[in-house]
Structure formats: structure tokens, C-alpha cells
Design an enzyme around this catalytic site. Sequence first.
Site, PDB file in Angstrom:
ATOM      1  N   TYR A  50      65.313 -15.299   5.848  1.00  0.00           N
ATOM      2  CA  TYR A  50      65.035 -14.164   4.725  1.00  0.00           C
ATOM      3  C   TYR A  50      66.404 -14.079   4.152  1.00  0.00           C
ATOM      4  CZ  TYR A  50      64.087  -9.708   2.564  1.00  0.00           C
ATOM      5  OH  TYR A  50      63.874  -8.849   1.458  1.00  0.00           O
TER       6      TYR A  50
ATOM      7  N   SER B  91      68.141  -8.755  -2.239  1.00  0.00           N
ATOM      8  CA  SER B  91      68.063  -7.705  -1.202  1.00  0.00           C
ATOM      9  C   SER B  91      69.755  -7.795  -0.631  1.00  0.00           C
ATOM     10  CB  SER B  91      67.259  -8.363  -0.124  1.00  0.00           C
ATOM     11  OG  SER B  91      67.500  -7.352   1.164  1.00  0.00           O
TER      12      SER B  91
END
Length: 235
Positions: free
Chosen positions: A140, A126
Site C-alpha cells: 500500500y 496518501s
Amino acid sequence: SGIGADIARAYAARGKPLVLTARRQERLDQLAAELSQSVPVITLAADLADPAAPQALFDALAARGVFVDTLVNNAGYGVPGRLLSSDWRTHADFLQVMIVAVARLTYLFLPAMEAAGRGRILNVASLAGLVPASAGHTMYGATKAWLIRFSECLALESAPRGVHVTALCPGFTYTEFHDANGMRAQVSRLPKWLWMDSPAVARIGVDAVEAGRARVVAGAINNLVAALCKYLPSR
């Protein structure tokens, strides 16, 4: 679902037989029904929060005599809120899916690829792993930063043995991700030009790992953000 399903579609379009795995058998069956019109498809339901799942997947395919020459590690989700907003079991499952299962699956399937002198490993990371930290979703970005560096190190190790490893770094992408983590209302306020569609992200990832690129950021806007983050202070 999401980017993972579209990566499967992209490989089906290239004629590659597929093994699909996810928690939800009914979703696997739906995707298999679609893609089996083009290529052979095997489905294996598994929850990667279970520490035994990677070995079970490997053993099931070994029993069928299936050689996996391309591994896509796509499973992922977010845990919203502060670190202390959720119990430790929630975080332990998250780390199992986002880090341990990825490393374990890679460890299991990589030897046969290297022995054959060919293989691909595509890890869906990501943009969050490349930008400065923010409050909330505490682990995350950290897990995605780990995945990017893990992929880059592995790419250097495995390229001489014919195996390409790539970290795909999408930004905001139209999938179920933000519904699952309860952030749909907040992210829907963002401008449309920040978003990409999932099939486009999937194609970028597949093209990159086939070309042997260790890291690829999806989309012009996201590449600009990643470039700026190299020079702007983290604060």
C-alpha cells in the site's frame, strides 16, 4: 464512495459536469441522483482491476463526444496482512487498480488536455507514501509513494502545456476504507484528533489542483507528520 464521492460533490458545487465511474452501479446511481440536481452527470460502471477497463471508459466517452478536462484518480483499497498472506491474484488486481489503471487513464486522457492547453489531474495518494515503512499492508505505502512521485514528475512535464497535476495525501479519514480492509476495530482506537472528514479532504485536493500545486498533504497534523518524516531516521 468516500473521498471520491466528496470530490465529485466539490466539483458539482463549482458547476462542473461529471462522469462518475466505480464498480457498483447502484452506488453510482445514488450519487448521480444527488448531483444531477446541480450538473449533468454520466455514470459508467467499471472495475479497474480489469486491464481492459481504462480503454473501455475512454472509448465510451469518445463515442459520446465528451472532452474530459479534469481526471480524478481516486479508486483504491488496502490488502491487509503480510505479502504472503494473500494469493498472487489478489496482489495483481491491487497493482492493476493502484498503479497500472492510474497510469493508463492518465496516458489516455492527457493528450486532449494538452492539445486544448488546459486540464487537471488529481491523484488521491496518501500520507502512507511519505512516512517510513511498516510491516503489513506491504504494497500500500509503496504504491502511494509511486503515485506521489508519478504526479510530481507529470506536473513538471505538463504545467508548460496548461495542465495541472496534483497528488493529494490524506491521513486517517472518515470513509469506508477501513471497513473494506477489515481494519476498523484497530484504527478506531486512534485518537480523534488524528482524523479528518472526507469533505474537508476533498476540498483541499480540489483547491490544490486548481491552484497548480504538485503535492498537498491534507490537514495540519498530517503536514506535521510529513515534515517530521523528512528529518527522522527511517528506522
